[in-house]
Design a protein around this motif. Structure first.
Motif, PDB file in Angstrom:
ATOM      1  N   ALA A  69      50.148  41.433  -5.402  1.00 51.21           N
ATOM      2  CA  ALA A  69      48.984  42.112  -5.971  1.00 51.21           C
ATOM      3  C   ALA A  69      48.610  41.566  -7.348  1.00 51.21           C
ATOM      4  N   SER A  83      44.719  47.985   2.855  1.00 58.61           N
ATOM      5  CA  SER A  83      44.477  49.294   2.258  1.00 58.61           C
ATOM      6  C   SER A  83      43.538  49.155   1.072  1.00 58.61           C
ATOM      7  N   SER A 104      42.356  49.627  -2.760  1.00 51.92           N
ATOM      8  CA  SER A 104      42.994  49.693  -4.067  1.00 51.92           C
ATOM      9  C   SER A 104      42.606  50.981  -4.776  1.00 51.92           C
ATOM     10  N   SER A 105      43.350  51.339  -5.794  1.00 52.72           N
ATOM     11  CA  SER A 105      43.074  52.538  -6.570  1.00 52.72           C
ATOM     12  C   SER A 105      41.679  52.468  -7.181  1.00 52.72           C
ATOM     13  N   ALA A 164      41.263  42.079  -4.443  1.00 54.81           N
ATOM     14  CA  ALA A 164      41.757  43.084  -5.388  1.00 54.81           C
ATOM     15  C   ALA A 164      41.204  44.472  -5.103  1.00 54.81           C
ATOM     16  N   PHE A 165      40.225  44.564  -4.201  1.00 55.43           N
ATOM     17  CA  PHE A 165      39.586  45.852  -3.943  1.00 55.43           C
ATOM     18  C   PHE A 165      40.019  46.476  -2.621  1.00 55.43           C
ATOM     19  N   ASP A 166      39.961  45.682  -1.541  1.00 55.51           N
ATOM     20  CA  ASP A 166      40.356  46.250  -0.246  1.00 55.51           C
ATOM     21  C   ASP A 166      41.177  45.278   0.596  1.00 55.51           C
TER      22      ASP A 166
END
Length: 270
Positions: free
Chosen positions: A71, A152, A154-155, A210-212
């Motif tokens: 990540a 998944s 990301s926050s 970095a997003f999904d």
């Protein structure tokens, strides 16, 4: 070779233009068991297995070497390079047999443009999903039980943010496939189609990773989700790519694809 079907009377001028929907073909029942179709499905299975094994495996290897560092920025770059190289190879080895789709969204985009029948497309989907699943099972075995991480969000990333992101990224991918591989006008550009397709996926991973996770491929999402039995927001990784791939096929076919009923003779031949 699939013939385009049209429910309209061809115009009398030199250029025939039909809506992409008019070229959609269901195919015949015999096609599902035709040797060429089965060989193409096998090629899709092998190509997808190669792609997912290298792509997913690179993330697992990076996690092992860096204590869950996939990540991090360096992990994102590593994933981008691994997926670009692996897809370049996977498309290349399947191109002369199945067209090298390696992706249900690419197959769907080709279907809505009339380049593949529905029945053959279903065969491709089954082969792609199986290829991804087998690749993840092999990875789990050779890594002595390491988890194949499902995609998944990301926050801070909402489900609709990810949905639109997947649409845009997959649109770029399938549009590239059309421009470099499916367009009859591609000429020598077709030689670089596999590397162009690999490059756009690698670039999109740098944007969306970095997003999904930047899937752009329902098969790539399905295998890890099945093997790890993690289905959170899984529908996004189907709906987004299929919408993006379908839009790319429709737009390219409608505005940029040109077909000729016959070619005009050179002036000297009149």
């Amino acid at each position: 070779m699939i013939s385009y079907i049209s429910f309209q009377t061809p115009p009398s001028n030199l250029h025939q233009t039909t809506m992409p929907i008019n070229r959609i073909a269901v195919g015949t029942r015999d096609e599902a068991t035709h040797p060429d179709a089965l060989k193409a499905a096998l090629a899709e299975f092998i190509s997808t297995l190669i792609f997912v094994f290298a792509g997913e495996g690179s993330g697992m290897a990076f996690n092992k070497l860096t204590s869950d560092g996939s990540a991090t920025p360096s992990g994102l770059v590593a994933a981008s390079i691994a997926h670009a190289f692996a897809l370049f190879v996977a498309v290349s080895v399947g191109a002369n047999i199945s067209g090298g789709h390696v992706n249900p969204a690419v197959t769907f985009g080709a279907f809505v443009g009339g380049h593949i029948t529905l029945l053959r497309g279903i065969l491709y989907w089954i082969a792609q999903l199986l290829g991804s699943t087998v690749a993840c099972l092999l990875l789990k075995f050779v890594t002595n039980g390491m988890t194949t991480s499902a995609f998944s969000l990301s926050s801070g990333v909402g489900i609709w943010n990810a949905f639109v992101l997947e649409i845009v990224m997959t649109f770029g991918l399938v549009y590239t496939v059309y421009a470099t591989a499916l367009d009859p006008k591609k000429g020598d550009l077709g030689i670089i189609a596999p590397i162009a397709i690999g490059f756009i996926v690698g670039a999109n991973i740098l944007v969306g990773g970095a997003f999904d996770g930047a899937s752009m491929n329902p098969a790539v999402s399905f295998g890890p989700a099945l093997v790890s039995w993690t289905w959170d927001n899984h529908w996004v990784y189907w709906a987004g790519p299929l919408v993006g791939g379908g839009l790319a096929g429709l737009i390219y076919e409608l505005f940029f694809m040109t077909r000729h009923t016959h070619e005009q003779l050179p002036t000297a031949d009149y």
